[in-house]
Design a protein around this motif. Sequence first.
Motif, PDB file in Angstrom:
ATOM      1  N   MET A  59      21.263  24.201  24.822  1.00 29.33           N
ATOM      2  CA  MET A  59      21.557  24.023  26.248  1.00 29.33           C
ATOM      3  C   MET A  59      20.366  23.403  26.972  1.00 29.33           C
ATOM      4  SD  MET A  59      23.605  27.478  27.338  1.00 29.33           S
ATOM      5  CE  MET A  59      23.569  27.079  29.072  1.00 29.33           C
ATOM      6  N   ILE A  60      19.179  23.878  26.676  1.00 29.00           N
ATOM      7  CA  ILE A  60      17.970  23.346  27.319  1.00 29.00           C
ATOM      8  C   ILE A  60      17.757  21.893  26.911  1.00 29.00           C
ATOM      9  CG2 ILE A  60      15.454  23.549  27.429  1.00 29.00           C
ATOM     10  CD1 ILE A  60      15.923  26.636  27.092  1.00 29.00           C
ATOM     11  N   TRP A  61      17.918  21.596  25.636  1.00 27.92           N
ATOM     12  CA  TRP A  61      17.776  20.221  25.160  1.00 27.92           C
ATOM     13  C   TRP A  61      18.766  19.304  25.867  1.00 27.92           C
ATOM     14  CZ3 TRP A  61      21.031  16.909  22.383  1.00 27.92           C
ATOM     15  CH2 TRP A  61      20.420  15.747  21.933  1.00 27.92           C
ATOM     16  N   GLU A  62      20.022  19.748  25.983  1.00 29.73           N
ATOM     17  CA  GLU A  62      21.047  18.950  26.666  1.00 29.73           C
ATOM     18  C   GLU A  62      20.680  18.706  28.128  1.00 29.73           C
ATOM     19  OE1 GLU A  62      24.313  17.670  25.896  1.00 29.73           O
ATOM     20  OE2 GLU A  62      23.572  17.764  23.843  1.00 29.73           O
ATOM     21  N   ALA A  63      20.117  19.714  28.775  1.00 25.13           N
ATOM     22  CA  ALA A  63      19.745  19.571  30.185  1.00 25.13           C
ATOM     23  C   ALA A  63      18.709  18.462  30.369  1.00 25.13           C
ATOM     24  CB  ALA A  63      19.193  20.888  30.727  1.00 25.13           C
ATOM     25  N   PHE A  64      17.797  18.322  29.425  1.00 29.67           N
ATOM     26  CA  PHE A  64      16.756  17.305  29.538  1.00 29.67           C
ATOM     27  C   PHE A  64      17.178  15.941  28.997  1.00 29.67           C
ATOM     28  CE2 PHE A  64      13.904  21.063  29.711  1.00 29.67           C
ATOM     29  CZ  PHE A  64      13.303  20.761  30.931  1.00 29.67           C
ATOM     30  N   SER A  65      18.200  15.917  28.156  1.00 29.09           N
ATOM     31  CA  SER A  65      18.543  14.661  27.495  1.00 29.09           C
ATOM     32  C   SER A  65      19.617  13.845  28.208  1.00 29.09           C
ATOM     33  CB  SER A  65      18.976  14.924  26.050  1.00 29.09           C
ATOM     34  OG  SER A  65      20.170  15.660  26.028  1.00 29.09           O
ATOM     35  N   HIS A  66      20.280  14.419  29.198  1.00 25.95           N
ATOM     36  CA  HIS A  66      21.327  13.682  29.917  1.00 25.95           C
ATOM     37  C   HIS A  66      21.094  13.813  31.414  1.00 25.95           C
ATOM     38  CE1 HIS A  66      23.505  13.264  26.195  1.00 25.95           C
ATOM     39  NE2 HIS A  66      23.516  14.569  26.021  1.00 25.95           N
ATOM     40  N   ASP A  67      21.450  12.766  32.133  1.00 26.35           N
ATOM     41  CA  ASP A  67      21.318  12.869  33.579  1.00 26.35           C
ATOM     42  C   ASP A  67      22.611  13.435  34.181  1.00 26.35           C
ATOM     43  OD1 ASP A  67      23.125  10.746  33.756  1.00 26.35           O
ATOM     44  OD2 ASP A  67      21.584   9.263  34.197  1.00 26.35           O
ATOM     45  N   GLU A  68      22.565  13.763  35.468  1.00 29.47           N
ATOM     46  CA  GLU A  68      23.684  14.416  36.160  1.00 29.47           C
ATOM     47  C   GLU A  68      24.962  13.573  36.124  1.00 29.47           C
ATOM     48  OE1 GLU A  68      23.826  17.508  37.544  1.00 29.47           O
ATOM     49  OE2 GLU A  68      21.808  17.873  36.819  1.00 29.47           O
ATOM     50  N   GLU A  69      24.855  12.272  36.332  1.00 30.86           N
ATOM     51  CA  GLU A  69      26.039  11.418  36.358  1.00 30.86           C
ATOM     52  C   GLU A  69      26.705  11.359  34.993  1.00 30.86           C
ATOM     53  OE1 GLU A  69      24.854   7.629  37.888  1.00 30.86           O
ATOM     54  OE2 GLU A  69      24.137   8.505  39.775  1.00 30.86           O
ATOM     55  N   GLU A  70      25.895  11.281  33.959  1.00 27.51           N
ATOM     56  CA  GLU A  70      26.412  11.238  32.590  1.00 27.51           C
ATOM     57  C   GLU A  70      27.157  12.534  32.263  1.00 27.51           C
ATOM     58  OE1 GLU A  70      24.340  10.651  28.311  1.00 27.51           O
ATOM     59  OE2 GLU A  70      23.265   9.782  30.012  1.00 27.51           O
ATOM     60  N   ARG A  71      26.595  13.669  32.658  1.00 30.00           N
ATOM     61  CA  ARG A  71      27.193  14.966  32.377  1.00 30.00           C
ATOM     62  C   ARG A  71      28.508  15.126  33.139  1.00 30.00           C
ATOM     63  NH1 ARG A  71      23.412  17.879  31.028  1.00 30.00           N
ATOM     64  NH2 ARG A  71      22.166  17.703  32.899  1.00 30.00           N
ATOM     65  N   ALA A  72      28.554  14.675  34.381  1.00 31.63           N
ATOM     66  CA  ALA A  72      29.765  14.784  35.185  1.00 31.63           C
ATOM     67  C   ALA A  72      30.885  13.936  34.607  1.00 31.63           C
ATOM     68  CB  ALA A  72      29.477  14.368  36.627  1.00 31.63           C
ATOM     69  N   ALA A  73      30.536  12.801  34.003  1.00 28.87           N
ATOM     70  CA  ALA A  73      31.536  11.905  33.435  1.00 28.87           C
ATOM     71  C   ALA A  73      32.111  12.433  32.124  1.00 28.87           C
ATOM     72  CB  ALA A  73      30.921  10.534  33.204  1.00 28.87           C
ATOM     73  N   ALA A  74      31.380  13.270  31.417  1.00 26.76           N
ATOM     74  CA  ALA A  74      31.822  13.760  30.115  1.00 26.76           C
ATOM     75  C   ALA A  74      31.643  15.282  30.034  1.00 26.76           C
ATOM     76  CB  ALA A  74      31.034  13.084  29.004  1.00 26.76           C
ATOM     77  N   PRO A  75      32.628  16.060  30.538  1.00 25.74           N
ATOM     78  CA  PRO A  75      32.516  17.511  30.476  1.00 25.74           C
ATOM     79  C   PRO A  75      32.379  18.001  29.029  1.00 25.74           C
ATOM     80  CG  PRO A  75      34.380  16.861  31.845  1.00 25.74           C
ATOM     81  CD  PRO A  75      33.863  15.628  31.169  1.00 25.74           C
ATOM     82  N   VAL A  76      31.694  19.111  28.878  1.00 23.63           N
ATOM     83  CA  VAL A  76      31.427  19.679  27.564  1.00 23.63           C
ATOM     84  C   VAL A  76      32.683  20.326  26.992  1.00 23.63           C
ATOM     85  CG1 VAL A  76      30.111  21.451  26.357  1.00 23.63           C
ATOM     86  CG2 VAL A  76      29.023  20.088  28.128  1.00 23.63           C
ATOM     87  N   GLY A  77      33.007  19.989  25.754  1.00 22.76           N
ATOM     88  CA  GLY A  77      34.086  20.669  25.049  1.00 22.76           C
ATOM     89  C   GLY A  77      33.486  21.708  24.119  1.00 22.76           C
ATOM     90  N   ILE A  78      34.243  22.736  23.825  1.00 28.65           N
ATOM     91  CA  ILE A  78      33.756  23.782  22.933  1.00 28.65           C
ATOM     92  C   ILE A  78      34.594  23.728  21.664  1.00 28.65           C
ATOM     93  CG2 ILE A  78      33.294  26.236  22.648  1.00 28.65           C
ATOM     94  CD1 ILE A  78      33.251  26.467  25.696  1.00 28.65           C
ATOM     95  N   ARG A  79      33.966  23.357  20.569  1.00 25.32           N
ATOM     96  CA  ARG A  79      34.664  23.225  19.291  1.00 25.32           C
ATOM     97  C   ARG A  79      34.658  24.544  18.537  1.00 25.32           C
ATOM     98  NH1 ARG A  79      32.949  18.155  20.394  1.00 25.32           N
ATOM     99  NH2 ARG A  79      34.273  16.438  19.787  1.00 25.32           N
ATOM    100  N   LEU A  80      35.526  24.622  17.526  1.00 26.29           N
ATOM    101  CA  LEU A  80      35.713  25.849  16.757  1.00 26.29           C
ATOM    102  C   LEU A  80      34.422  26.407  16.160  1.00 26.29           C
ATOM    103  CD1 LEU A  80      37.710  27.970  15.743  1.00 26.29           C
ATOM    104  CD2 LEU A  80      38.122  26.504  13.753  1.00 26.29           C
ATOM    105  N   PRO A  81      33.563  25.598  15.527  1.00 22.68           N
ATOM    106  CA  PRO A  81      32.323  26.187  14.993  1.00 22.68           C
ATOM    107  C   PRO A  81      31.471  26.862  16.068  1.00 22.68           C
ATOM    108  CG  PRO A  81      32.655  23.998  14.072  1.00 22.68           C
ATOM    109  CD  PRO A  81      33.686  24.175  15.157  1.00 22.68           C
ATOM    110  N   MET A  82      31.406  26.247  17.265  1.00 26.04           N
ATOM    111  CA  MET A  82      30.652  26.838  18.371  1.00 26.04           C
ATOM    112  C   MET A  82      31.319  28.130  18.834  1.00 26.04           C
ATOM    113  SD  MET A  82      28.080  26.704  20.515  1.00 26.04           S
ATOM    114  CE  MET A  82      27.460  25.057  20.738  1.00 26.04           C
ATOM    115  N   LEU A  83      32.643  28.127  18.937  1.00 29.02           N
ATOM    116  CA  LEU A  83      33.368  29.343  19.328  1.00 29.02           C
ATOM    117  C   LEU A  83      33.066  30.491  18.371  1.00 29.02           C
ATOM    118  CD1 LEU A  83      36.947  28.061  20.285  1.00 29.02           C
ATOM    119  CD2 LEU A  83      35.297  29.169  21.799  1.00 29.02           C
ATOM    120  N   LEU A  84      33.138  30.218  17.086  1.00 27.84           N
ATOM    121  CA  LEU A  84      32.906  31.261  16.090  1.00 27.84           C
ATOM    122  C   LEU A  84      31.453  31.740  16.105  1.00 27.84           C
ATOM    123  CD1 LEU A  84      35.059  29.874  13.141  1.00 27.84           C
ATOM    124  CD2 LEU A  84      35.673  31.629  14.813  1.00 27.84           C
ATOM    125  N   THR A  85      30.527  30.808  16.242  1.00 32.06           N
ATOM    126  CA  THR A  85      29.105  31.169  16.302  1.00 32.06           C
ATOM    127  C   THR A  85      28.838  32.075  17.489  1.00 32.06           C
ATOM    128  OG1 THR A  85      28.447  29.101  15.244  1.00 32.06           O
ATOM    129  CG2 THR A  85      26.766  30.249  16.531  1.00 32.06           C
TER     130      THR A  85
END
Length: 183
Positions: free
Chosen positions: A79-105
């Motif tokens: 999460m911290i890495w993502e916060a620094f690696s993308h700007d606000e406009e980029e993040r707003a244009a592509a909402p985060v999806g949660i895939r099955l491996p992440m759900l299980l983890t």
Amino acid sequence: MMLLLLALGVAMDATAVSGGMAIRGARPPDIFKLALTFGVFQFGMSLGGALGGKAILTHFAAIDHWIAFGLLALVGGHMIWEAFSHDEEERAAAPVGIRLPMLLTLGVATSIDALAVGVTLPALELGIFYSAGLIGVMTFVLSVLGAWAGKRLGERFGTGIEILGGLVLIGIGTKTLVEHLSA
């Protein structure tokens, strides 16, 4: 009353993670899947603890805190890495999806403590399925509420709150590790 307090305590990690995922921009269907996953895992681990009790804990007690720490630190760090690696406009244009491996983890990471809580359920004499069910339902509801709060905070504070969310997850993992190592 004791069962409600147990359910509330066990649900806190899942609630915090849901808030963090909403801050990252997870959409409502993904938040529902996440909350459902947390509720099912909390139910299953509580039930497993109640049914398998001390035998299960004996096998996992030496490493459960390391698993929880590792998984939460990994997700929080991401999460911290993502916060620094993308700007606000980029993040707003592509909402985060949660895939099955992440759900299980995340399901495993936030429900390990429910296994230990499950061992105590037979002593409450309320029925282990009822007790585990209440834990699962409360976790689901609080996860949805946590996501709602996280979304509002994310809209208001942006990247800073995403970094804070990642730090909170790392903090929860560290707290779990320190508590087990100092016991």
